[in-house]
Motif scaffolding. Sequence first.
Motif, PDB file in Angstrom:
ATOM      1  N   LEU A   1       0.629  -1.404   0.038  1.00 31.92           N
ATOM      2  CA  LEU A   1       0.016  -0.045   0.006  1.00 31.92           C
ATOM      3  C   LEU A   1       0.772   1.286   0.085  1.00 31.92           C
ATOM      4  N   GLY A   2       1.926   1.243   0.705  1.00 38.81           N
ATOM      5  CA  GLY A   2       2.807   2.446   0.704  1.00 38.81           C
ATOM      6  C   GLY A   2       3.290   2.756  -0.411  1.00 38.81           C
ATOM      7  N   ILE A   3       3.820   1.722  -1.294  1.00 38.09           N
ATOM      8  CA  ILE A   3       4.625   1.676  -2.487  1.00 38.09           C
ATOM      9  C   ILE A   3       3.360   2.241  -3.414  1.00 38.09           C
ATOM     10  N   LYS A   4       2.141   1.803  -3.320  1.00 39.67           N
ATOM     11  CA  LYS A   4       1.084   2.074  -4.142  1.00 39.67           C
ATOM     12  C   LYS A   4       0.900   3.552  -4.161  1.00 39.67           C
ATOM     13  N   SER A   5       0.799   3.982  -2.860  1.00 36.98           N
ATOM     14  CA  SER A   5       0.353   5.526  -2.580  1.00 36.98           C
ATOM     15  C   SER A   5       1.685   6.479  -3.130  1.00 36.98           C
ATOM     16  N   PHE A   6       2.820   5.900  -3.098  1.00 35.63           N
ATOM     17  CA  PHE A   6       3.924   6.643  -3.888  1.00 35.63           C
ATOM     18  C   PHE A   6       3.599   6.916  -5.286  1.00 35.63           C
ATOM     19  N   GLU A   7       3.166   5.933  -5.886  1.00 33.99           N
ATOM     20  CA  GLU A   7       2.860   5.884  -7.145  1.00 33.99           C
ATOM     21  C   GLU A   7       1.876   6.884  -7.528  1.00 33.99           C
ATOM     22  N   TYR A   8       0.773   6.935  -6.822  1.00 32.21           N
ATOM     23  CA  TYR A   8      -0.352   7.570  -7.010  1.00 32.21           C
ATOM     24  C   TYR A   8       0.063   9.067  -7.006  1.00 32.21           C
ATOM     25  N   ASN A   9       0.691   9.270  -5.994  1.00 26.49           N
ATOM     26  CA  ASN A   9       1.313  10.870  -5.861  1.00 26.49           C
ATOM     27  C   ASN A   9       1.944  11.293  -7.082  1.00 26.49           C
ATOM     28  N   ASP A  10       2.907  10.325  -7.556  1.00 29.37           N
ATOM     29  CA  ASP A  10       3.549  10.711  -8.823  1.00 29.37           C
ATOM     30  C   ASP A  10       2.822  11.211  -9.905  1.00 29.37           C
ATOM     31  N   LYS A  11       1.625  10.494  -9.930  1.00 23.06           N
ATOM     32  CA  LYS A  11       0.655  10.515 -11.074  1.00 23.06           C
ATOM     33  C   LYS A  11       0.071  11.987 -11.058  1.00 23.06           C
ATOM     34  N   PHE A  12      -0.244  12.462  -9.680  1.00 23.05           N
ATOM     35  CA  PHE A  12      -0.789  13.672  -9.555  1.00 23.05           C
ATOM     36  C   PHE A  12      -0.202  14.909  -9.901  1.00 23.05           C
ATOM     37  N   SER A  13       0.970  14.827 -10.042  1.00 22.87           N
ATOM     38  CA  SER A  13       1.883  15.865 -10.259  1.00 22.87           C
ATOM     39  C   SER A  13       2.343  15.851 -11.877  1.00 22.87           C
ATOM     40  N   HIS A  14       1.949  14.787 -12.541  1.00 23.73           N
ATOM     41  CA  HIS A  14       2.382  14.439 -13.939  1.00 23.73           C
ATOM     42  C   HIS A  14       1.365  15.036 -14.801  1.00 23.73           C
ATOM     43  N   TYR A  15       1.565  15.951 -15.923  1.00 20.15           N
ATOM     44  CA  TYR A  15       0.608  16.450 -16.594  1.00 20.15           C
ATOM     45  C   TYR A  15       0.729  16.400 -17.937  1.00 20.15           C
ATOM     46  N   VAL A  16      -0.452  16.204 -18.692  1.00 18.79           N
ATOM     47  CA  VAL A  16      -0.433  16.276 -20.148  1.00 18.79           C
ATOM     48  C   VAL A  16      -0.680  17.599 -20.597  1.00 18.79           C
ATOM     49  N   VAL A  17      -0.170  18.280 -21.583  1.00 14.80           N
ATOM     50  CA  VAL A  17      -0.653  19.500 -22.004  1.00 14.80           C
ATOM     51  C   VAL A  17      -0.686  19.436 -23.664  1.00 14.80           C
ATOM     52  N   ARG A  18      -1.613  19.831 -23.803  1.00 15.72           N
ATOM     53  CA  ARG A  18      -1.895  19.858 -25.453  1.00 15.72           C
ATOM     54  C   ARG A  18      -1.950  21.272 -26.001  1.00 15.72           C
ATOM     55  N   LEU A  19      -1.327  21.503 -26.773  1.00 15.30           N
ATOM     56  CA  LEU A  19      -1.079  22.924 -27.482  1.00 15.30           C
ATOM     57  C   LEU A  19      -2.238  23.120 -28.763  1.00 15.30           C
ATOM     58  N   LYS A  20      -2.262  24.544 -28.895  1.00 23.03           N
ATOM     59  CA  LYS A  20      -3.212  24.945 -29.760  1.00 23.03           C
ATOM     60  C   LYS A  20      -2.821  24.643 -31.412  1.00 23.03           C
ATOM     61  N   ASP A  21      -1.291  24.228 -31.409  1.00 25.08           N
ATOM     62  CA  ASP A  21      -1.019  23.772 -32.633  1.00 25.08           C
ATOM     63  C   ASP A  21      -1.274  22.200 -33.029  1.00 25.08           C
ATOM     64  N   GLY A  22      -1.879  21.643 -32.049  1.00 26.63           N
ATOM     65  CA  GLY A  22      -1.987  20.299 -32.363  1.00 26.63           C
ATOM     66  C   GLY A  22      -0.657  19.606 -31.547  1.00 26.63           C
ATOM     67  N   LYS A  23       0.180  19.997 -31.223  1.00 23.58           N
ATOM     68  CA  LYS A  23       1.211  19.104 -30.428  1.00 23.58           C
ATOM     69  C   LYS A  23       1.029  18.702 -29.175  1.00 23.58           C
ATOM     70  N   ALA A  24       1.460  17.745 -28.329  1.00 23.10           N
ATOM     71  CA  ALA A  24       1.358  17.698 -27.134  1.00 23.10           C
ATOM     72  C   ALA A  24       2.387  17.176 -26.457  1.00 23.10           C
ATOM     73  N   VAL A  25       2.823  17.584 -25.144  1.00 22.80           N
ATOM     74  CA  VAL A  25       3.696  16.893 -24.176  1.00 22.80           C
ATOM     75  C   VAL A  25       3.014  16.571 -22.953  1.00 22.80           C
ATOM     76  N   THR A  26       3.888  15.472 -22.389  1.00 26.01           N
ATOM     77  CA  THR A  26       3.467  14.992 -20.921  1.00 26.01           C
ATOM     78  C   THR A  26       4.809  15.271 -20.057  1.00 26.01           C
ATOM     79  N   GLY A  27       4.771  15.491 -18.843  1.00 25.35           N
ATOM     80  CA  GLY A  27       5.783  15.913 -17.979  1.00 25.35           C
ATOM     81  C   GLY A  27       5.360  16.288 -16.463  1.00 25.35           C
ATOM     82  N   HIS A  28       6.362  16.396 -15.758  1.00 17.68           N
ATOM     83  CA  HIS A  28       6.092  16.916 -14.405  1.00 17.68           C
ATOM     84  C   HIS A  28       5.705  18.394 -14.493  1.00 17.68           C
TER      85      HIS A  28
END
Lengths: 285, 600, 120
Positions: A113-140
């Motif tokens: 459970l501890g490891i899982k919550s660490f993983e969850y946390n990591d996901k919450f600060s990970h973002y996907v950004v879609r740009l207006k020109d159609g490109k997209a990036v993901t990252g922290h």
Amino acid sequence: MEIPYTYKARPDTGLYNAKVGIWLFLASEIMLFGALFSAYILLRVSAPDGFWPDVALAWPRGLLNIPIGTFNTAVLITSSVTVVLAWAALKMNNFARFRWLMVVTVICAFAFLGIKSFEYNDKFSHYVVRLKDGKAVTGHLEVNGKHPGFWNFADQWSLGRLEAEKVEHIEIAVDPARDIHGHVKHVEGASHDHAKQKIATADIAFLGSYTPATHPFFAVYFLITALHGLHVLGGALVLAYFAFPGAKMWKTNPEQFTNRIEVGGLFWHFVDLVWIFLFPVVYLL
Amino acid sequence: MQATDTHAHAHGQKGHSHDHHEPGFFSKYIFSTDHKVIGVQYGVASLIFLFFGFLLVLAMRFQLANPGKPIPVVGALLEKLLGSDMAPGGNLSGDLYNSFGAMHGTIMVFLAIVPILFGAFGNYVTPLQIGAPDMAFPRLNMASFHVYFIGGVVMFASFFTPGGTARSGWTSYSPLASVTDLANRFDGQTYWLIGMVFLITSSLLGSVNFIATIIQLRCRGMSWMRMPFFVWAQFVTAFLLLLAFPPLEAAGLMQLMDNLFGSSFFLPQGLVVNGTALAVSGGGSPLLWQHLFWFLGHPEVYVLILPAIGIVSEVIANNTRKPLWGYKSMVYSTMSVGFLSFIVWAHHMYLTGMGTKIATFFQTTTMMISIPSVIILTALFISLWGGSIRFNAASLFALSFLPMFGIGGLTGLPLGFNASDIYLHDSYYVIGHFHYVVAPGTMFAVFAGIYYWFPKITGRMMNETLGKLHWAGSLFFMNCVFAPMFIQGFKGMSRRMYDGGTTYFEGVDPTALSLNKMITMCAVGLGVAQLPFIINFFSSIFVGKKVSSDNPWDATTLEWATPTPPPHGNFASEPVAYRGPYEYSVPGAKSDFTPQSEKP
Amino acid sequence: MSEQSHNAAASHDDHDHDIASHIKTYLIIFGALLLGTVITVLMYYVDFSSMAVTVGVALFIASIKAFLVAAYFMHLMSEKKLVYSLLVISAIFFTGLMGLTLWGTHDTPKNTLMKTVYVP
Ligand code: HEM
Ligand SMILES: [Cu+2]
């Protein structure tokens, strides 16, 4: 008044009550997780093409942390073998060995459970950004030099919030590029580790963290793993109870106590079994 | 250790464990683990919900018959309680009509009928009929009631949430259910989902317990084919609940995620609500909800009917003084119904744009499932043949159950055919169909069961005259309420619309709407017809005629071999079943009934 | 109550030998499960070029692992008939749920439902 067959097997069925009960319960659990897996498959096969950025697939792949997932799988398998060994120890009248095996089981459960919550946390600060020109990036994501806080839903960023707080750019530590299989692409010469990139708010079309709202993949991932996690938690509490306060019964009625461990173990193995499918399905496929 | 030893042991202990201390009020009535007390708890709670659900629909019926008029008696109160946008001037607004409709369905199905059939009758009677001292897991049984009760409270509380309670039908179709109140994540629908999670959990605990009890705790000699048909019905029902509910629980959790965390399990791409595009990721599937819902939904309708058939079978066998005709074929039919009910669900979804292959599949399985249903009904009809039938309140209700269920089942056939259902779907015809099965059908069985087992539970008989009055009024008004709905459906009147669908479909025949006045009057009549029952029920508890024996109906099954009312632990001595359940009028026997526990 | 527990404790001795051999089996299965996990992960890095094969391989390994857990840890190798029939029933209904739901969502008149392309 006493209920018959609480721990002695009924001659014609060969089973004691609790064992019938747990198998019935597990049958319903099969339907519960079965429905969730069905939902997963259905959402995946009908996801619109191009729905996830940077891969040509409709469905994101390889976004979860595989080494951590593998380690967690091993943790859960270990706890599964210790619980069955604990039962065998009772069968051999060795209470001391039973107890330490149970302790190992419960420790494994909480480690999972501890490891899982660490993983969850990591996901919450990970973002996907879609740009207006159609490109997209993901990252922290970094806004004004700060990462979004951990375990804090109110601290999540959206395009609306960026605009409302008049943030002009965000910075994002870009994930390495992935190929169609979700594997990290090794491009000669190019640096592929988390290069920082500055993006103007005005260029952003959509921004969202790796949370259920961003993509059905995360919705399914969080729902199934959270439900599985609840099962782990519940099972761990019950097993811990058996190992300590509930162990008094060993003195008064060892047979019933051994049965209880068997039934608790059956539930625990089932939880392991779900994970055996869950791990490849959400981490690897 | 042998089975017999355990039994002897169990009953040897019972005596003194009971005498030791007199349990206090809480442990006797609230935290009791006795299956009979839990059965009564379920019974009382579900009768209250039944009454409440009926009141909701009376308000709706009034609106249908008298559009634009304030609801009599409670109109002002509604406006005060729920706000003037919900009940302006004591009128039922469209939103409130939808809320009442959704909650009427939810309450009737999940909080009234299932708990009364399964929780109340099942709990009280099943262990007695198989000769068990209690359920296999008494504490689980208690937990099951408590969880049910919490679920009920959550459902009830949702009426008073800002924005009102759930209003997307008892089926809660997404996306409608997820977009009713976008500003407020904790809206009525969210409460509905949380309530459902409790109710589902309660059913799961209950069904595990029932199956384990029936498998493990049958007394000596109670082989499978000596079990009363009622027990068989409960057994199959428990399996339906056990295996069909979890997918709805999964779906409920997904919809909860959609509501609370903005995910898109059931929300498709490009969804537009009131002219604005919804800010969600999309990519979900509305059909997924419908599949998961109806995977429960169809087995659920058999949960509503199988225990009812079980009750009716007991009452009919007892009052015709004949064995049930074709007991074994009834048992096998019940199992087939149970099995098939898992693979017919999409007949509720013909209009979602299914391909012809899959529609044919579900149409075929639907036709197949009607065969065992008809076998059961036919066996019960043939059981009447040549019997010297005793007409008392219980048997009158049981007897009229048969044609009512028949009408309900037969009107289901046109709905099962894809081609005709496309016309009839979501019309009042569907309302007529399923109410014939559950209202004059299941409800009559419930009444039959109450009149039949009341003496065992309280030690007093219910009044026969009031009972017959109740029966006559109910039978008459039930039919006046539901038969015209078939006509309304044929004439194009839509269900779930507070104006019958006229604002969006002009083809509704005005004569269809004109029937509404009469139906509403009959619905009020139906309510009035329940007064004799309510009076009878409460007065009989205190002043009803005391029973002169433990077996006032001269019945054969084991529940009548217990003291009246049965003490904690049930039987005075270990029961043994020496024969089948329905040995009535056996040639050469000394009386016209031979109890199962009578030594050969 | 107490004389029963006495019996129960005594009967343990008969099984001791049996149980010792079980323990060995459990440890072997444990090894096999860890190995299976490693193979599953390795397969992820193998490029099968077809998604169907990738999925098939991963699920095949998972099924073997699941079989080991169910058969040995959960003692399904030597369980009573009642438990088997129960599991068969739920397996059938689970298959029905998954199969018919997928079929139902994909057998649409022109199979156009939801197969849209994402337009940002
Ligand atoms: C064996 C004969 C039966 C057949 C062929 C049958 C068929 C159908 C079909 C095809 C529908 C869907 C109609 C539509 O929405 O267009 C339906 C609705 C319904 N049936 Fe039946 N049925 C049968 C028996 C029953 C029984 C025994 C019950 C309950 C005790 C029942 C309860 C319901 C309910 C509650 C609905 C409405 C669900 C809703 O949309 O809210 N039916 N039936
Ligand atoms: Cu149906």
